[in-house]
Design an enzyme around this catalytic site. Structure first.
Site, PDB file in Angstrom:
ATOM      1  CD  GLN A  26      -1.461  -2.130   2.304  1.00 16.54           C
ATOM      2  OE1 GLN A  26      -0.298  -2.519   2.331  1.00 16.54           O
ATOM      3  NE2 GLN A  26      -2.379  -2.608   3.110  1.00 16.54           N
ATOM      4  CG  ASP A  67      -5.860  -0.832  10.921  1.00 11.88           C
ATOM      5  OD1 ASP A  67      -6.692  -0.836  10.006  1.00 11.88           O
ATOM      6  OD2 ASP A  67      -4.631  -0.770  10.727  1.00 11.88           O
ATOM      7  CG  ASN A  77      -0.821   0.995  11.712  1.00  8.00           C
ATOM      8  OD1 ASN A  77      -1.906   1.193  11.191  1.00  8.00           O
ATOM      9  ND2 ASN A  77       0.303   1.411  11.176  1.00  8.00           N
ATOM     10  CE  LYS A  78       0.643  -4.223   5.747  1.00 11.47           C
ATOM     11  NZ  LYS A  78       0.035  -5.427   5.349  1.00 11.47           N
TER      12      LYS A  78
END
Length: 189
Positions: A26, A67, A77-78
């Site tokens: 991403q 998130d 998070n990621k």
């Protein structure tokens, strides 16, 4: 991205090191595209380059998204976010999470113990998709046949490694007290 855009619009000298964000890339596709369209100077780097850049004084601060944020300020998070926070701490750099308040979950206390970490399909790690020289989009396999793949999608950065949370209500400490004071109506969820 809002803090970066605001700093850029105010004329601050901003340069963003954009992690490729494997396995779905991403950063290399979406984040780089967004920064490019906003005119923000940036360069895409391999995910594991951040610590090196920090060691050599090429990073002033780290900003990530999230998130989910717990009532005590743990940030989910990621995958790889925790490692960035560790590298930032080791290099005495501030580490911020920019999040909308809707991301804060006051029903959760300990992110490591309470947030289930999704494991996604192996194809995300085993393959890469990109554009060929002639413009076609192709997906190729990058791991040997028969090699097992583990694909943990997220990790949790403990609040002790988070300098602050950037929300629509300003920057606040990643602590239960600061979050409760900033969002008193939500704190009792």
């Amino acid at each position: 991205m809002a803090p970066i855009y605001k700093a850029h619009l105010k004329g601050l000298a901003v340069h963003v090191w954009v992690d490729e964000t494997r396995p779905r890339n991403q950063g290399a596709s979406l984040t780089a595209w967004e920064l490019s369209h906003q005119g923000v100077p940036h360069a895409v780097i391999a995910d594991n380059t951040g610590g090196h850049l920090m060691q050599h004084g090429l990073v002033d601060l780290v900003i990530t998204g999230a998130d989910r944020v717990t009532a005590q300020g743990d940030v989910c998070n990621k995958i790889g976010t925790y490692l960035k926070a560790l590298a930032a701490r080791d290099n005495s750099l501030p580490f911020y999470a920019a999040v909308p308040s809707s991301t804060i979950d006051f029903t959760l206390g300990d992110g490591i113990a309470e947030i289930p970490i999704e494991q996604r399909g192996s194809e995300e790690v085993a393959t890469m998709t990109g554009r060929t020289a002639d413009g076609r989009i192709e997906t190729v396999t990058v791991v040997p046949d028969g090699s097992p793949v583990a694909n943990y999608a997220f990790d949790v950065t403990p609040a002790r490694l988070v300098t602050g949370l950037i929300t629509e209500r300003g920057v606040m400490a990643a602590t239960r007290e600061a979050l409760a004071a900033s969002f008193p109506k939500r704190e009792g969820q």
